[in-house]
Write an enzyme that holds these catalytic residues in place. Structure first.
Site, PDB file in Angstrom:
ATOM      1  N   SER A 169       9.891  -0.235  -1.915  1.00  0.00           N
ATOM      2  CA  SER A 169      10.527  -0.130  -3.267  1.00  0.00           C
ATOM      3  C   SER A 169      11.745   1.108  -3.165  1.00  0.00           C
ATOM      4  O   SER A 169      11.603   1.615  -2.183  1.00  0.00           O
ATOM      5  CB  SER A 169       9.544   0.409  -4.350  1.00  0.00           C
ATOM      6  N   GLY A 170      12.607   1.183  -4.345  1.00  0.00           N
ATOM      7  CA  GLY A 170      13.439   2.107  -4.305  1.00  0.00           C
ATOM      8  C   GLY A 170      13.008   3.320  -5.179  1.00  0.00           C
ATOM      9  O   GLY A 170      13.805   4.212  -5.488  1.00  0.00           O
ATOM     10  N   ASP A 171      11.935   3.292  -5.175  1.00  0.00           N
ATOM     11  CA  ASP A 171      11.255   4.773  -5.977  1.00  0.00           C
ATOM     12  C   ASP A 171       9.625   5.064  -5.506  1.00  0.00           C
ATOM     13  O   ASP A 171       9.371   4.021  -4.387  1.00  0.00           O
ATOM     14  CB  ASP A 171      11.276   4.545  -7.417  1.00  0.00           C
ATOM     15  N   ASP A 172       9.052   5.663  -6.324  1.00  0.00           N
ATOM     16  CA  ASP A 172       7.607   6.078  -5.590  1.00  0.00           C
ATOM     17  C   ASP A 172       6.808   4.827  -5.571  1.00  0.00           C
ATOM     18  O   ASP A 172       6.910   3.986  -6.416  1.00  0.00           O
ATOM     19  CB  ASP A 172       7.136   7.032  -6.513  1.00  0.00           C
TER      20      ASP A 172
END
Length: 490
Positions: free
Chosen positions: A266-269
């Site tokens: 993903s692009g975050d947590d």
């Protein structure tokens, strides 16, 4: 004898005997009129078993409600009508909606209680690219506003509130959020409201989300909030690593949750544990607690494998993470908070992490300064205490740890034991930086900062102990459920 011809799965919307009589009567006439030979040509069967918290007494296919899986026909009304009709079976053993192979374009639809949404392995739910297919709802009360913009938020693709006994599952079927449109709008600052999530369940209990592939969510992927007794299992989440805020799984003000056997890029947590934002989260006062995270694999170059916060104003307690693998990810377990958050993060236990190519193995931040508005209380400082890490192996790490509490409000009770961190060739000269923290350590390589007092290698076996008692969610009985339907073709 000629076989009946039909284009849809048989269901239990009608009593079985009546359905069968009607089917044979109508199709017998068709075959009598000259198509008997064609009617004998063949059939396709869908039959499978799956594990769930509840099995259902009634079954239907989305095709029974006019659904068309051609990737172009909008099926929002079909899904909405299916859920509405099947809701009547809640008191009578519940109902299951089957989505067969195909590409099913749809806008948002709501779930109902005592209900299973099940995706065939070759089924793809495609989120509509027309923003008008996404109604706007109120912001979460524990946040006070949307995350992308002040005010409301677009409803999630699959949404439910005030429900009990809900299963969203599949044979690794796919839900594709087609998020690029939303990401572009976000980057161009053209959004009037906060982007939708793929799956959001609110104010509900006894929830299972399992064995699905989630692609390209507009924002967060799975968001249980104000809910309890939740299982998220066997989920694959994929989004570009540069996509904005595509968090994987975000339990938010939830109690008794189990996340296991998930693979997330993903692009975050990959997992973000939350409980409300500043004064709104403090006022709402609903913590996330009794959370187990097991056998998680994460790739997220710009974010954390597991984040606690930053919206943690209702509190986070009793989080147990074990058997965690991260590759090419910014940090392992990160605590994010700030002055104004209030709340607490305590009784955190991490055991058995394997980390490859990381910026930080451990990261705690007391100055994560994002606020919903200017009305937060500067005297509301968070309490961070009882954070335990043990049995961690990492390699190719740029910096072992960055641990920064809050001046006058140190993070306390930090315990790190039996940890080996292999530093990258171009690692920072000082592997540990620590400020406003207190704790102990044992058998840690490279040696940690002085604020983590070394207890000697002989103490390693008995330090930072991981709880062995089961959480209530671990005692939930899982049943074997089945589905069987036949599609006849000419």
């Amino acid at each position: 004898m000629a076989q009946p011809c039909t284009s849809s799965a048989t269901s239990t919307l009608l009593p079985a005997r009546l359905r069968k009589m009607m089917l044979w009567t109508v199709l017998g006439v068709i075959c009598f009129l000259g198509r008997a030979a064609e009617c004998r040509r063949g059939r396709i069967s869908d039959s499978f078993e799956y594990s769930a918290i509840s099995c259902r007494a009634h079954t239907a296919s989305i095709t029974d409600f006019g659904g068309v899986g051609d990737g172009q026909t909008l099926n929002t009304k079909a899904f909405q009508e299916a859920v509405h009709q099947l809701s009547q079976y809640g008191p009578d053993g519940g109902a299951q909606l089957f989505v067969p192979a195909g590409r099913w374009l749809t806008g948002s639809f709501n779930l109902t209680s005592h209900f299973t949404l099940f995706l065939h392995k070759d089924a793809v739910l495609l989120a509509s690219q027309d923003i008008t297919d996404w109604p706007v709802i109120d912001p979460l009360p524990s946040y006070g506003r949307g995350r992308d913009a002040a005010g409301g938020r677009y409803i999630s693709l699959i949404f439910g509130t005030n429900l009990t006994d809900v299963v969203v599952a599949g044979e690794n079927g796919t839900i594709d959020g087609q998020g690029d449109l939303w990401w572009q709008q976000f980057h161009k600052k053209k959004l009037k409201y906060t982007r939708p999530y793929l799956i959001e369940i609110m104010h509900s209990n006894n929830i299972q989300i399992s064995n699905l592939t989630l692609l390209n969510s507009p924002s967060w992927n799975v968001h249980p909030v104000y809910s309890s007794n939740i299982i998220v299992q066997g989920i694959t989440i994929l989004a570009p690593v540069t996509s904005p805020n595509t968090d994987g799984i975000n339990p938010d003000s939830c109690t008794n949750t189990r996340i296991e056997d998930c693979y997330i890029v993903s692009g975050d947590d990959c997992v973000a544990v939350k409980s409300g934002w500043d004064e709104y989260g403090i006022a709402y006062g609903m913590p996330t607690k009794q959370l187990a995270i097991r056998r998680l694999t994460c790739i997220s170059p710009y974010s954390a494998t597991i984040a606690l916060g930053s919206e943690m104003s209702g509190g986070i307690q009793d989080v147990r993470a074990e058997d965690i693998v991260a590759v090419g990810t910014e940090s392992g377990v990160r605590i994010k908070t700030a002055v104004g958050r209030g709340g607490y993060v305590k009784d955190i236990y991490v055991r058995g992490m394997t980390l490859h190519t990381m910026k930080w193995a451990f990261w705690m931040t007391g100055n994560y300064g994002s606020h919903p508005d200017t009305h937060y209380d500067p005297k509301a400082v968070p309490a961070i205490q009882g954070v335990n890490y043990r049995d961690v192996v990492a390699d190719n790490v740029t910096m072992a740890a960055r641990l920064e509490g809050i001046s006058g409000d140190p993070f306390t009770g930090i315990c790190i034991s039996n940890v080996t961190i292999g530093m990258a060739r171009k690692a920072k000269k000082v592997p540990w930086t620590c400020a406003d923290i207190e704790g102990i350590s044992s058998s840690v390589t490279p040696p940690p900062c002085g604020q983590l007092a070394d207890q000697g290698p002989e103490k390693a076996a008995g330090m930072c102990d991981f709880p062995e008692d089961p959480l209530p969610i671990d005692t939930v009985e899982i049943k074997k459920c089945s589905y069987s339907a036949t599609n006849y073709y000419v």
